[in-house]
Design an enzyme around this catalytic site. Sequence first.
Site, PDB file in Angstrom:
ATOM      1  CB  SER A  99      -8.010   1.557  -3.718  1.00 44.46           C
ATOM      2  OG  SER A  99      -6.666   1.212  -3.430  1.00 44.46           O
ATOM      3  CE  LYS A 113      -4.013   1.625  -0.490  1.00 39.71           C
ATOM      4  NZ  LYS A 113      -4.743   1.309  -1.696  1.00 39.71           N
TER       5      LYS A 113
END
Length: 621
Positions: free
Chosen positions: A406, A200
């Site tokens: 996402s 991430k």
Amino acid sequence: MIKKAVKATWHGINFSRQLLVNILFIVLVIAIIASIASDEGEIIVPDGAVLTLNLNGYLVEQKRYVDPLDAVFAGPFGGQDEPAEILVDDVVDVINNAAKDDRITAMLLDLQQMGGAHINKLNAVADAIDAFKAQGKPVIATGYYYTQSQYYLAAHADEVNLHPYGGVSIDGFGVYPVYFKEALDKLKVTQHVFRVGTFKSAVEPLIRNDMSPAAKEANKEWLGELWQQYKDEITALRGFDASNFDETLDDYLRKLSQVDGNSGEYAQRFGWVDALKNNQQIRQQMVDLVGYDDEGKNFLQIGFNDYLASFKSPMPFENPITEKVAVIVAKGTIVDGERRAGEIGGDSTAALLREAREDDLVKAVVLRIDSGGGSMFASEVIRREVIALKEAGKPVVASMGSVAASGGYWIASAANEIWAAPSTITGSIGVFGTIMTFEDSAAELGVYSDGVGTTELKGSSILLGLKDKMAQAIQMSVENAYERFLNVVAQSRNMSPAEVDDIAQGRVWIATQAKELGLVDKLGDKDAAISAAAEMASLKQYDVKLIEQQLTPREQLLNSLLSSSMVSTLIDKQTPASAKLGATMQVNSLLKQVEQQVQSLQNYNDPDGIYAKCLVCRVSN
């Protein structure tokens, strides 16, 4: 007295501004009425004409909202900050319509002012070009310099021409974010970052000065797959080997030295273009093909905008009887609340889905997603409306555009099926939270904050810093959000949370990889997704209905008036060259990237401060 004077002055300025705009608007309306009365605004498609596909703007799924009057006066008065946008569907419709139009005999691809676009958008246009050629109509490309995106389309032409002093820029794909850690350190800004996921990397620009090894590993893999798709397409079209692509500076310099540094000759010798021709030679070639226009000064042609206006109604008719597959576009960063077209607001996009649910004629829905995510809360608001559609007996197909990662994947996950283009960027299943505090920055200026509160929870602020226990609480919330994300995907994809976690951790995938991993059901374009939705709803005869935010009566009137070709021509003549897309595209890329990342901070409005967003999903090409 001073307050009254300032207030009176401001009212005077505001009144003068509104008066000026109203006067200009009245003049414009009078000019339009006069034009309509004299039939000067009528668009005529000449018999035997060339369709000049002169695309001025960036290819997009949905145009961002711009106030009609602002759009009219932005160019003439130097206020046009954003580059132009062109709907992919409009380009495809123009080409497909021209393919069946006996008045159109050939197509000239003039892509000099076309901005960048992801492969999936380029491929939709390229398919239409191939269908045009299949009708026996030649396609000729011309350009000064071909960018990588422009060349993708030009390569589909029967003949690719280049100005003798021009060149072709094919340099691959890359992800190069701008990193701010050292700058923030110098400003003594304290970063509090909370995240879950090895890959991430959305917060890395705030906490590092370079890309982490884990992010480089993941990005190199999916970028390599995207690059391979590009190369496969071009090598098949141009008939040369993949080794013809210059992937090292040594290769490029060696080949360029063979033509003494002449970029045009380089492009021709190594098969990128078929011929080097200047403007006069291209014009004569077109004249030889279709002849002169009525004025005898140029070849017989019609441009993209005029041809589109010749058959596309500004107010599309909707059959009130037929059953429908609704298409809803979710494009941009996902933020909480309401947003206009071209952006995704949790409440506003949910309202569009609810409109489809409450419309008895809508039997199925295609959610077209082009988003790298954003607010987790807003993503969940949208996802719940997708679930409500399914519960109402209306199947939902998620159709991924350039990117659905996402938060974009969060809202897609609830659909009955997920379709994606082979080049779609997806995944990035992970969350993060970030808080900036300025206690050290303020102290440098001699500014402090102190006081009392009834609870310890009140003792944190941007000038007091973040207490360790509060930071622990936020990290726990982020970890819980990640678990929710895993469960959301696991329930929708018939996987266990552990199986999702193995392919999550914020890692980005190309759709071909995502399909193998079970994150995507099928590969196909938007039309294929629409057909799949219709089949799920057992529809044999149906219309496709685009559900989007409605304009106010004022905006509808202005759009109708300002869409005439006369007004477009008038505006274009009054717009200085500096406001054209060509100049906008020359803006320094580094400054533009920094500006975009700074502007994106205003989209961090999740009520819980937790985000599912992919930073590296914006590819430079």
